[in-house]
Each structure stands twice: as C-alpha cells, then as structure tokens.
Write a protein that holds these residues in place. Structure first.
Motif: not given
Length: 450
Positions: A185-193
């Motif tokens: 699974h490609i996992c992309i980590v983002f800032e939480k909005l």
C-alpha cells in the motif's frame, strides 16, 4: 450576538489516477512458510490464549473462522488489542476491494500509530495517526493495493513534491510530510487539516456561507490555482470535497434567515469556521500541461462543457470548476446536480443560455446523439424521464440564482461568475485575471488597501 466556540468538526474527503516509479519497500509480505500442521480447534485456541497471557495481550476474534485453518501471517480475522507500541501488527489479507485492514491503536510502521479513520474514497482510506518521531498528529492516505491506484499515487507524490519545492510558506496546497510503501500500500503522510468545505456544508444542513466568507474562500482558491497554473499543472478535479479548512474549529451564530419563525421552534443557529484559511488537496488527477490528456476529467457536477463535448481541455477547465464551486458556496447546493451528459448540457443552457453553435459543430462524434438538426440540443425530447425535465426547468438563470442568496456584492459576483462560466474556454477568465476582479478588489479599494 451570541456565539459558541466549538472544536473538531468531523472530516472526510478524497479521490485519484497513473504512472510507474520504483517503490520503497517498507514491510513486504514475507515468503509463504510451509503450511502449519493441522491442529484441532480446541488445541489451537488453547495455544493462542497461552500466547496471549505470556505476551499480556488479549486476542479478539471478529469472525467465526477456525483459527488453526488460516496461516497466522495472513489471518484477517484476528485483531490484537495491545500490540507492542513500536512493533508491527500481524499480517492480514486486504479486504475484497484492496483496502488495508487495520485496528485502532496499531502501528503503521513503527513510526506511525493509528488513532482513527478520517475518511474513505475510491483510492483508499485516510487515517489519523500519531507521528512518534515528530510528536505530531498527521493524516496518512493509505492507497488500495491495486496497480492503477498505486500508479496514481506515484503521480500524486511527484506533483506534491513539486508543489512543496515552490510553495515555500506552505499556504496554498496541503503539505506532504513523507511517503512509503507498506505491505503493498502506497502511504502518503500529510499535515492534518480540518474538514472539507463540502463536509462543512453538509454538517451545516447545506446552509450557505456568508458572502464575505465566500469572497475569502474564492480569493485563496484562485491564488492556489494560479500558483499551480504557473507551474504548468492542471488540477482537473476541483470541488468542495478537495478544499479543506486548515482548522477544525468553528463557532455557532444565530441564523437570521430563521429568526422569523415562531419561538416554540427554539433558537436557530448555523456554524461558521473560526478561520477562513483553506488548502487544496487531492492531486492524484493533476496533469502536467505537456502530458497526454485523458478524454474525461473532473467530477461530474464541476465538469466543463468542452470536456463533455470532447473538444479537449486545458487550464480553463479548472476555472469552470471554480465558478461552479463559488455558486455552491453561496447557495449551499451544487449548481448542476446531474449524472448524465444530455441533462447536464440542458442545465447549462437553462442557467447560462444556449451553447455556441461553433462549439457544437466542433464537438466529438460521440456527442452527436445529444443534438438535433445540427446545433439544437435534443431537449426536452431526449429527456429520460419527467423528473429529469423538472430538474432542468426548476433552475433559474444565473443572475436570479445569485440574487436569491446574495444581497451585498451580488452584481460583482454575477459578473465574476459570467467570466468564469463562459462556454468558450479561450474566453474564460484566467486565475490571475479573476483575482483582479472588482468582486475581490472593490472593498479593498474602498478602505484604501490598494
């Protein structure tokens, strides 16, 4: 005015598209070990409980599958509460749609601990996680383990990294923190909005935003899109679901439209975001100008006429979507609520006037069925039902629609929308031209800011 401050407005939102790139392998599935010897269920259950007591964890069985009949590394029916905080959970099969199967409190690699599920879309799921290294809450997009979605995720990573290099302050688009490949699974980590504008409208019973807030949202949206267009990027999937508030905080204020109702109905309030800051998300469908363009782009309600007619598309398709979004923020409802091309074109003509004959003459051969005698739309003759005809007839012209919901600035907003919703893509306002429109500048000039 009575106000009430509230924190955490629940959030959901998402979408996707393709290309290959070598992947980082975080936790690949181990080689399949030899099949374990068959053990009677009672013995297997005893062994499992003994292991749980030794490890001080409690197994919870969520299905009636025999534990001894499934290899432990792929058992999707056993979830453990209390997995060691810096360890990995047991290997499980994905669900039938390729979604990652998880339990709250588990780790997603030793670095990220899953706190909650924030949302789900066709691409996969978004999980709220604690980053144990940076000690911050992040949102991780866990893409389905299906090749086309994996390829779309790699495109999105390319775009996000390009945006991050140029958006130094990080104020226009969601910021990528990290990415990795975990168990296919490609996992992309983002800032939480915070929540999307669509979620905010929905939770607010589809009550429209005040015009000053619409103006501020519109300005930021156009600045973000102008920034992308300067980088030769076309978003292609602009919609309220893909515009997120930076903060989840909101306040409750009296809704004056309902104050005329009898007091027995109680007070009427609506929610307003405490901060107007927004960011764009979901770049899985974003296209570089030089790349091949697919035949169809954009979510239906925000799809430009040149896309429906098969005339090809470019930057102006984003501007049409922005026009539809601004109408929705003012009225609380999508401008073109339809699911078929002929009805969609009929709605456009009802709101904006007839389609230009030269566009119809250039249309793709596949769209000929929507027209009669060359350039006249096959409507209402081609309508699929009386309900479809009523859905079109109830729509007002654009100026009347805006004046139903906007008092101040209605004239400026109507003029702006007529520039954004021009049929001919070449005549449509560009992002930076729209930012100079009186709808955004008149109040600033009045107070001497320009």
């Amino acid at each position: 005015m009575e106000t009430q401050r509230v924190v955490e407005f629940p959030h959901r939102s998402m979408d996707q598209r393709p290309r290959k790139r070598p992947r980082l392998t975080w936790d690949l599935m181990p080689n399949v070990p030899p099949a374990p010897p068959k053990v009677p269920f009672s013995d297997a259950f005893f062994v499992c409980c003994k292991f749980a007591l030794v490890q001080n964890i409690l197994p919870t069985v969520y299905c009636a599958q025999e534990f001894g009949a499934v290899p432990s590394y792929a058992c999707s029916s056993i979830y453990y509460k209390g997995i060691p905080r810096n360890g990995s959970p047991p290997w499980r099969l994905d669900d039938k749609d390729g979604h990652y199967v998880f339990a709250i409190g588990e780790n997603l690699t030793p670095r990220y601990r899953i706190l909650s599920k924030m949302g789900e879309g066709t691409f996969g799921q978004v999980l709220e996680c604690l980053d144990n290294e940076r000690k911050e809450i992040v949102a991780i997009k866990v893409v389905r383990s299906i090749q086309k979605y994996r390829e779309a995720a790699m495109i999105e990573i390319d775009v996000l990294q390009k945006l991050a290099r140029h958006d130094v302050c990080g104020t226009r688009c969601v910021q990528i923190r990290n990415w990795f490949d975990y168990r296919n699974h490609i996992c992309i980590v983002f800032e939480k909005l915070g929540p999307s504008l669509y979620d905010f409208l929905r939770k607010n019973s589809y009550r429209s935003f005040p015009i000053d807030l619409v103006r501020e949202f519109g300005r930021q949206l156009l600045e973000s899109v102008a920034f992308m267009h300067d980088l030769r990027l076309i978003h292609t999937d602009l919609k309220p679901e893909n515009i997120l508030l930076v903060s989840s905080e909101y306040i409750k204020v009296p809704d004056y439209k309902f104050l005329s109702r009898s007091a027995k109905d109680g007070p009427y309030f609506k929610n307003l975001p405490k901060s107007s800051a927004i960011k764009l998300i979901d770049f899985g469908s974003t296209t570089f100008e030089h790349q091949d363009h697919t035949y169809v782009v954009s979510t239906r309600h925000y799809r430009a006429p040149e896309v429906i007619l098969g005339l090809g598309w470019n930057y102006p398709c984003d501007m049409w979507s922005i026009g539809c979004i601004l109408v929705e923020l003012c009225s609380g409802e999508a401008l073109f609520q339809t699911h078929e091309n002929l009805e969609h074109l009929a709605m456009m003509e009802r709101v904006l006037g007839p389609l230009p004959p030269n566009m119809i003459m250039r249309a793709d051969r596949r769209t000929e069925k929507y027209f009669r005698r060359g350039t006249r739309l096959d409507w209402p003759e081609g309508a699929t039902s009386r309900e479809s005809m009523r859905a079109v007839w109830k729509l007002p012209r654009l100026p009347n629609l805006i004046m139903q919901h906007v008092d101040r600035s209605a004239g400026d907003l109507i003029d702006l929308l007529q520039g954004l919703l021009r049929y001919e893509p070449a005549e449509r306002l560009k992002a930076r031209e729209a930012l100079g429109h009186p709808f955004f500048t008149r109040d600033l000039r009045r107070f001497g800011y320009l």
